[in-house]
Each structure stands twice: as C-alpha cells, then as structure tokens.
Design an enzyme around this catalytic site. Structure first.
Site, PDB file in Angstrom:
ATOM      1  N   TYR A 158      25.876  43.303  50.784  1.00  0.00           N
ATOM      2  CA  TYR A 158      26.684  43.165  49.570  1.00  0.00           C
ATOM      3  C   TYR A 158      25.911  42.367  48.519  1.00  0.00           C
ATOM      4  CZ  TYR A 158      30.489  41.579  46.512  1.00  0.00           C
ATOM      5  OH  TYR A 158      31.270  41.297  45.420  1.00  0.00           O
ATOM      6  N   TRP A 162      35.489  35.548  51.311  1.00  0.00           N
ATOM      7  CA  TRP A 162      35.136  36.886  50.847  1.00  0.00           C
ATOM      8  C   TRP A 162      34.651  37.762  51.998  1.00  0.00           C
ATOM      9  CZ3 TRP A 162      36.510  40.163  47.546  1.00  0.00           C
ATOM     10  CH2 TRP A 162      35.717  41.270  47.208  1.00  0.00           C
ATOM     11  N   GLU A 200      39.596  41.083  44.932  1.00  0.00           N
ATOM     12  CA  GLU A 200      39.451  39.671  44.571  1.00  0.00           C
ATOM     13  C   GLU A 200      40.807  38.965  44.637  1.00  0.00           C
ATOM     14  OE1 GLU A 200      36.818  38.020  44.329  1.00  0.00           O
ATOM     15  OE2 GLU A 200      35.210  39.400  43.775  1.00  0.00           O
TER      16      GLU A 200
END
Length: 199
Positions: free
Chosen positions: A17, A47, A39
């Site tokens: 990522y 995350w 988000e």
C-alpha cells in the site's frame, strides 16, 4: 532495501500500500468514494485493520458503486451488520450509505466528487518533505475546511483528522518522509499531474 516511511512496518500488505498507492494523486470518483468510506471506517482503529478487510469491503459494498450503495435499505443494513468481514458498527455502516447519497448529490452539483474534493488540495507546488513522522500533522486548515464543507453537504464520519488521512491517501498532499524513496516519486507525479479546474 529501499528506505520507506516507518509507519508501514514490514507487513507485506502495508508495504505494498505504501509503495504503490499512498500519496498517488487520484481523481477517480469511485476510488475517492471508497477512500472516504474506508477512512471513516478506520476512525478509532488502525489502518492495517482496514487494509486487511478492504477486499471484503469491496464485495460487501458492491465495488463502491455509489449509485448502488445509495439505494441500500434496511435489508442491506442488516446484511452488513451481520458481516464479520467489515467493521460492524451501525453508525459507520449508515454513514457509508449517507456518503453514497451525498456523493451522487455532489456529482450533480459539482460535476464530480473529484471536483468537490480537490478544491481543498494544498496546492501542487513541491514543498519540503517532513523529516520524520513527528512532523506530519493530524489535521490542517485545509482538512478542517474540507470537513466543514462535507458535513454541510451531508457526508458523515468526515472529521478534520479523517479528512487529512484521506488527503494523504489520495495524493492531495505528499507526506512521505525525507529519505523515503516514494517521496521523490510522488513529488514528480504531483508536478506532472494537476487537478481539473473546478466548474
């Protein structure tokens, strides 16, 4: 080994990522809607937790097709609340549906979700990269302005910290730290890519 931002650690999913997506300027409405939902889902969590659930989110939310998600009703909410592959928080799930509807309204009003969101980009001119994670803010004046506008337009789970994480993710800012090999790559992309003018 290439030097990277320390936050991605050594998890292969997180590294991929960081190396291929985080900070790359993106103007695709479906991707922007996806990142707003993810988000928001991440609020209060790490995350990497969301990244590990991302593919399941895509299946559960019809590939983040805003038109389809906007039509979700009680049966869909019940399905999602029973789905262990996503974050089963009613407010976050309901916010995804509300955000889909707000996205459609934004596309009607501004021409695209992209045109609305990229107005808050902090400029495309290169700036000095942060020297460490400690120099990266949790929110900025731009993310605060974005948050206020999105809330006014009916979006949910879009506080200024969520908005700043979103801005980092979709390339509105380049917060790869000094020395990270992606800092230079993203800086070059930002110079070569400018957002479309607002209608």
């Amino acid at each position: 080994m290439s030097e990277r931002c320390a936050w991605c650690g050594t998890d292969p999913l997180y590294v991929a990522y960081h190396d291929t997506e985080w900070g790359v300027p993106n103007h695709d409405d479906r991707h922007l809607f996806e990142m707003l939902v993810l988000e928001g889902a991440q609020a209060g969590l790490s995350w990497i937790t969301i990244l590990r659930k991302r593919e399941h989110y895509r299946r559960a939310f019809d590939g983040f097709d805003a038109e389809r998600v906007a039509r979700y009703g009680e049966a869909d909410l019940a399905r999602l609340l029973a789905d262990a592959g996503i974050v089963r928080n009613r407010l976050k799930i309901e916010s995804a549906v509300a955000n889909a509807r707000a996205t459609l309204a934004a596309q009607e009003r501004f021409g695209s979700l992209d045109a609305l969101l990229w107005r808050f980009a902090e400029g495309s001119a290169p700036t000095a990269p942060p020297r460490s994670l400690a120099e990266i803010p949790a929110q900025t004046a731009a993310s605060q302005a974005m948050s206020r506008e999105l809330k006014r337009l009916g979006f949910r789970f879009v506080g200024p910290t969520v908005c700043y994480a979103f801005m980092q993710a979709v390339g509105m800012v380049n917060d790869h730290v000094e020395g990270c090999f992606r800092q230079r790559d993203i800086a070059a992309l930002r110079c070569a890519t400018s957002p479309p003018p607002s209608p």
